[in-house]
Design a protein around this motif. Structure first.
Motif: not given
Length: 343
Positions: A3-8, A11, A42, A44, A47, A80, A217
């Protein structure tokens, strides 16, 4: 993918940077300086992650490892790309790394030494565009003018050299250079520490405005707790190469869970002459990263240390919503936040 990677957008996993210590005629390696030691966090999209700690704790080294300006000893940096895929920057070949660096830029600490005095402002800001082969001719010049106006500089001063500008203006030039390739992520390495306080406020406001307009970011590295509290969404605290606490800016300043963070917050100036600071003075010296103590690196200076701290290294554990601390007694100690460290 978790889940952390999906929103980052970034990472960082178990990054280490050990510098060898060599000795003798044959330059034999006799040890290592653990500048960055197993750091994880991580960031986002959109952020600002503030990174704070004493001088020499490894903040700048960590930032440069993420950008691969220096090669880490181990770990991974998942970023990403423009296609939305998380890719490990540390496993990229030269061609892929050159391409991904369009999206990962750096704002340097010193606005005086980071600009080539032999180059005009036009050449300095245009350099990333030229290196990546993005623009040329009139289009290049128009883009530089656009960038200068974006950071609050007069586009008529294209042919001036850095010596003709003040420190704050030079830092704006550095910011324009970082924005040239339309990056998504920027490492701000002590980006305001060399400036006067009034100019610091202008640059911080500029960075926040640019973040909102361009969906940027930031990894914001600083030793200034006031700046970190103002600009950061989340904060990470480093001590002798290790991340000891991460939390939202509000939670960390209000309710720290690591004794080092509590001591660090007590050094934050109070903008009220009627209130007296209740500063926590730590005993001993900062641990030597070439020969750190056993167990918790902070235990020789920690007023709450117990036998377990001297024997076993603490692991980062969750002590609240998005709040993590590497302390055996995290969540049990009644530590004071920045607001309660005055009287």
């Amino acid at each position: 993918m978790n889940a952390v990677q999906e929103e980052s957008i970034l990472d960082v996993q178990s990054i280490k940077k050990y510098f060898p210590i060599k000795k003798g005629f044959l330059q034999k390696t006799i040890g290592y300086v653990k500048a960055v030691d197993d750091v994880k966090f991580h960031i986002r999209p959109g952020e600002t992650f503030g990174l704070v700690g004493e001088s020499g704790c490894g903040k700048t080294t960590l930032g440069r490892c993420i950008l691969r300006a220096i090669e880490p000893s181990s770990g991974s940096v998942l970023f990403r790309d423009r296609q939305g895929n998380l890719r490990d920057v540390l496993k990229m070949d030269t061609k892929d790394l050159r391409a991904i660096r369009r999206d990962m830029q750096l704002i340097f600490q010193d606005p005086y030494s980071s600009l080539n005095p032999r180059m005009t402002v036009l050449s300095i800001i245009a350099e990333p565009l030229v290196c990546h082969g993005l623009l040329s001719g009139d289009q290049l010049k128009d883009r530089v003018k656009e960038l200068m106006e974006l950071v609050g500089l007069n586009s008529r001063h294209l042919e001036r050299y850095p010596h003709a500008f003040s420190g704050g203006q030079r830092q704006r030039i550095g910011i324009a250079r970082a924005l040239a390739t339309e990056p998504k992520f920027i490492v701000c390495d002590e980006a305001v520490s060399a400036l006067d306080v009034s100019v610091q406020a202008q640059i911080i406001n500029l960075l926040q405005d640019l973040q909102e307009r361009l969906d940027l970011s930031y990894l914001f590295i600083s030793h200034d707790l006031g700046v970190i509290q103002h600009i950061s969404n989340r904060v990470g605290v480093m001590y002798v190469g290790q991340m000891v606490e991460t939390a939202s800016s509000k939670d960390l300043f209000a309710s720290p869970k690591h004794p080092y963070t509590e001591a660090l917050l007590s050094a934050k100036p109070i903008p009220d002459p009627r209130r007296k600071s209740n500063r926590i003075i730590l005993s001993g010296d900062v641990a030597n990263p070439a020969n750190p103590p056993t167990g918790c690196y902070f235990h020789p200076r920690c007023p709450y240390a117990a036998d377990v701290c001297r024997k076993d290294a603490p692991v980062m554990k969750q002590v609240g919503d998005g709040h993590y601390a590497a302390c055996h007694f995290a969540g049990e100690l009644k530590l004071r936040g920045a607001g309660s460290l005055s009287c």
